[in-house]
Design a protein around this motif. Structure first.
Motif, PDB file in Angstrom:
ATOM      1  N   ILE A   1      39.169  -4.461 -31.760  1.00  0.00           N
ATOM      2  CA  ILE A   1      39.088  -5.915 -31.577  1.00  0.00           C
ATOM      3  C   ILE A   1      37.811  -6.277 -30.830  1.00  0.00           C
ATOM      4  O   ILE A   1      37.101  -7.229 -31.187  1.00  0.00           O
ATOM      5  N   ALA A   2      37.499  -5.512 -29.777  1.00  0.00           N
ATOM      6  CA  ALA A   2      36.298  -5.781 -28.997  1.00  0.00           C
ATOM      7  C   ALA A   2      35.035  -5.566 -29.836  1.00  0.00           C
ATOM      8  O   ALA A   2      34.064  -6.336 -29.736  1.00  0.00           O
TER       9      ALA A   2
ATOM     10  N   ALA B   1      41.930 -14.490 -30.755  1.00  0.00           N
ATOM     11  CA  ALA B   1      41.848 -14.918 -29.352  1.00  0.00           C
ATOM     12  C   ALA B   1      40.789 -15.996 -29.172  1.00  0.00           C
ATOM     13  O   ALA B   1      40.987 -16.955 -28.419  1.00  0.00           O
TER      14      ALA B   1
ATOM     15  N   PHE C   1      43.767   3.193 -34.835  1.00  0.00           N
ATOM     16  CA  PHE C   1      44.213   1.800 -34.750  1.00  0.00           C
ATOM     17  C   PHE C   1      44.816   1.373 -36.084  1.00  0.00           C
ATOM     18  O   PHE C   1      44.610   2.015 -37.114  1.00  0.00           O
TER      19      PHE C   1
ATOM     20  N   THR D   1      43.347  -7.239 -36.130  1.00  0.00           N
ATOM     21  CA  THR D   1      42.271  -6.894 -35.196  1.00  0.00           C
ATOM     22  C   THR D   1      41.136  -7.918 -35.219  1.00  0.00           C
ATOM     23  O   THR D   1      40.065  -7.669 -34.673  1.00  0.00           O
TER      24      THR D   1
ATOM     25  N   ALA E   1      38.762 -10.653 -34.128  1.00  0.00           N
ATOM     26  CA  ALA E   1      38.371 -11.230 -32.835  1.00  0.00           C
ATOM     27  C   ALA E   1      38.609 -12.730 -32.810  1.00  0.00           C
ATOM     28  O   ALA E   1      38.758 -13.335 -31.741  1.00  0.00           O
TER      29      ALA E   1
ATOM     30  N   ASP F   1      45.356  -2.151 -38.585  1.00  0.00           N
ATOM     31  CA  ASP F   1      44.868  -3.509 -38.844  1.00  0.00           C
ATOM     32  C   ASP F   1      45.751  -4.116 -39.923  1.00  0.00           C
ATOM     33  O   ASP F   1      45.494  -3.961 -41.113  1.00  0.00           O
TER      34      ASP F   1
ATOM     35  N   SER G   1      40.825   2.737 -30.526  1.00  0.00           N
ATOM     36  CA  SER G   1      42.102   2.068 -30.238  1.00  0.00           C
ATOM     37  C   SER G   1      42.106   0.660 -30.809  1.00  0.00           C
ATOM     38  O   SER G   1      41.050   0.124 -31.204  1.00  0.00           O
ATOM     39  N   ASP G   2      43.282   0.040 -30.848  1.00  0.00           N
ATOM     40  CA  ASP G   2      43.377  -1.352 -31.307  1.00  0.00           C
ATOM     41  C   ASP G   2      42.475  -2.253 -30.478  1.00  0.00           C
ATOM     42  O   ASP G   2      41.739  -3.099 -31.021  1.00  0.00           O
ATOM     43  N   GLU G   3      42.536  -2.083 -29.150  1.00  0.00           N
ATOM     44  CA  GLU G   3      41.747  -2.934 -28.260  1.00  0.00           C
ATOM     45  C   GLU G   3      40.249  -2.728 -28.482  1.00  0.00           C
ATOM     46  O   GLU G   3      39.469  -3.692 -28.465  1.00  0.00           O
ATOM     47  N   ARG G   4      39.843  -1.472 -28.700  1.00  0.00           N
ATOM     48  CA  ARG G   4      38.424  -1.188 -28.905  1.00  0.00           C
ATOM     49  C   ARG G   4      37.944  -1.804 -30.226  1.00  0.00           C
ATOM     50  O   ARG G   4      36.841  -2.359 -30.302  1.00  0.00           O
TER      51      ARG G   4
END
Length: 480
Positions: free
Chosen positions: A245-246, A197, A109, A192, A194, A111, A240-243
């Motif tokens: 961020i989560a 959002a 990922f 990244t 959180a 950042d 991953s980027d999504e992981r």
């Protein structure tokens, strides 16, 4: 026989589990990645320690070069702009190799730095890109201190876009709260985060492509054990980027522990099931109490050993005394945080620089009160001691110091209480103590964690004060 026993003990220590120290910076993602690396190493049978929240880029980088940590997570853009700003044409791998450092494959990922605003404010002002900020100098920027000073941060951004906005230096996590209350209009972001959002932030488009690519990697010392490097290589392209961020969201917003979130990632991506559990509240407080007491007691004892003779010297030799009191007085005027940070180039990170700074900060009250207590003695007492034929050393030991003991003890008490508060700052450089949960609570906007460190620190200060009052009541006799 003795030599055989020593050789056997050395062999046993050499055969013990290897030890690796993993470092992390003082933001959530770095702490998470440090925990991921630590658990991967432990799962491979390597004894690993995570030194959390050590500060900014330069502090952790210097710790890596000095061997105080062997691994930490970094970003290629940070390396290019902050560590090697004057060598843009050379490969990062080559530059790192010259310093005995190896860079892992990307973790999967990126950042990147960015600037963001609340969506409703950005819509109202018609701001979509960083260039649009040029037309709105009234927007106050709340930027992290590191971003303000970095080569790839505010200074370069200001020049590239011709910005004239007012800037307030804030902790990265505190800035989000200031954004909510409209005290500032925009903040620097990590892509990244959180919070983007969660707080409905608009990330302003970097339309002039100022920020470089920030691929996440691990930096490792070349002398790191091959088994450790093999274990860490498994993290290539694992996040991953999504992981990411989560993961950040679960720690920052849902207040899950970094250990638990990292363990779930490793179980899911690498089929690694780390052992262990999160310590309970009592276990955490007990550990932090021991760390805090160690810092306070060791620094205070060292200060007493040095300050008492200096106080006697200041009382007996007035001319030298002015110099001594002036020197320790100057040390007291240096902010405690600055004093701790100034120790890092000399002593590295961890307990030692914190102890050195606390020792220096403790000198003035003891030196001053010792000198004052001796100077305030009635001349008739000295004359009586001389008439008895006591030597200068005997007069000092048997008459002057016992009578000045109340004043001396008051100075020691002042230093002890000051040290309880100053020791919380040691967490900024990996010294542990009650400052660790306070820093984590600020980073995570978690009042419970802040109180986990603040309440025991306050209670310890009160206990120390009560203890010295008890000593004064029963040990120091009233000689008035």
């Amino acid at each position: 026989m003795k030599r055989v026993a020593i050789a056997f003990l050395l062999l046993l220590s050499a055969c013990g589990p290897p030890h690796v120290t993993v470092g992390s910076k003082s933001f959530t993602e770095s702490v998470l990645l440090g925990e991921v690396a630590t658990q991967v190493l432990r799962a491979a049978g390597i004894q690993a320690e995570h030194r959390r929240e050590l500060g900014g880029t330069r502090i952790v980088w210097d710790a890596l070069l000095g061997g105080r940590v062997q691994v930490y997570a970094e970003y290629t853009g940070t390396l290019r702009a902050e560590i090697f700003p004057n060598e843009p044409d050379r490969e990062l791998g080559e530059l790192l190799a010259e310093r005995g450092i190896v860079m892992s494959a990307p973790l999967g990922f990126a950042d990147s730095y960015a600037v963001g605003m609340r969506e409703e404010v950005a819509q109202r002002l018609g701001i979509r890109t960083l260039s649009d900020l040029r037309s709105h100098p009234e927007v106050i920027l709340g930027l992290s201190h590191e971003f303000i000073e970095r080569a790839d941060g505010w200074r370069g951004l200001k020049r590239r876009y011709g910005l004239r906005n007012e800037v307030k230096g804030l902790d990265h996590d505190v800035a989000y709260r200031a954004l909510d209350t409209n005290e500032i209009g925009a903040v620097d972001l990590y892509s990244t985060d959180a919070e983007i959002a969660h707080r409905h932030l608009r990330v302003l488009v970097d339309d002039e492509h100022y920020f470089p690519a920030y691929q996440a990697v691990l930096l490792m010392r070349r002398d790191l054990l091959p088994a450790a490097r093999t274990a860490l290589d498994r993290l290539a392209d694992a996040i991953s980027d999504e992981r990411m961020i989560a993961m950040n969201a679960r720690v920052t917003l849902e207040h899950e522990s970094e250990r638990a979130v990292a363990a779930e990632l490793l179980a899911d991506r690498l089929a690694v099931r780390p052992t262990g559990r999160d310590p309970t509240l009592i276990e955490r407080i007990a550990r932090r109490t021991w760390e805090h007491l160690y810092l306070v007691i060791v620094s205070l004892l060292a200060a007493i050993v040095v300050a008492l003779p200096l106080g006697v010297l200041a009382a007996k030799r007035r001319r030298i005394g002015h110099v001594v009191l002036g020197a320790v007085g100057i040390l007291q005027t240096v902010p405690s945080l600055a004093l701790i940070v100034l120790m890092i180039p000399l002593l590295g990170i961890g307990r030692l620089p914190a102890l050195a700074a606390m020792f220096l900060y403790s000198l003035l009250p003891i030196v001053r009160n010792t000198a004052t207590g001796l100077l305030d003695l009635a001349p008739s007492l000295r004359e009586s001691a001389e008439a008895l034929g006591l030597s200068p050393w005997a007069r000092l030991r048997l008459v002057e110091l016992p009578i000045a003991a109340r004043s001396i003890l008051a100075g020691i008490k002042t230093s002890a209480v000051l040290n309880v508060g100053t020791a919380t700052l040691g967490a900024l450089i990996g010294a542990g103590g009650y400052g660790q949960p306070i820093l984590a609570g600020i980073r995570l906007d978690d009042s419970g964690k802040i109180l986990e460190g603040a309440i025991p620190a306050a209670l310890l200060a009160l206990f120390v004060q009560w203890l010295f009052e008890l000593v004064e009541r029963f040990v120091v006799r009233d000689r008035g």
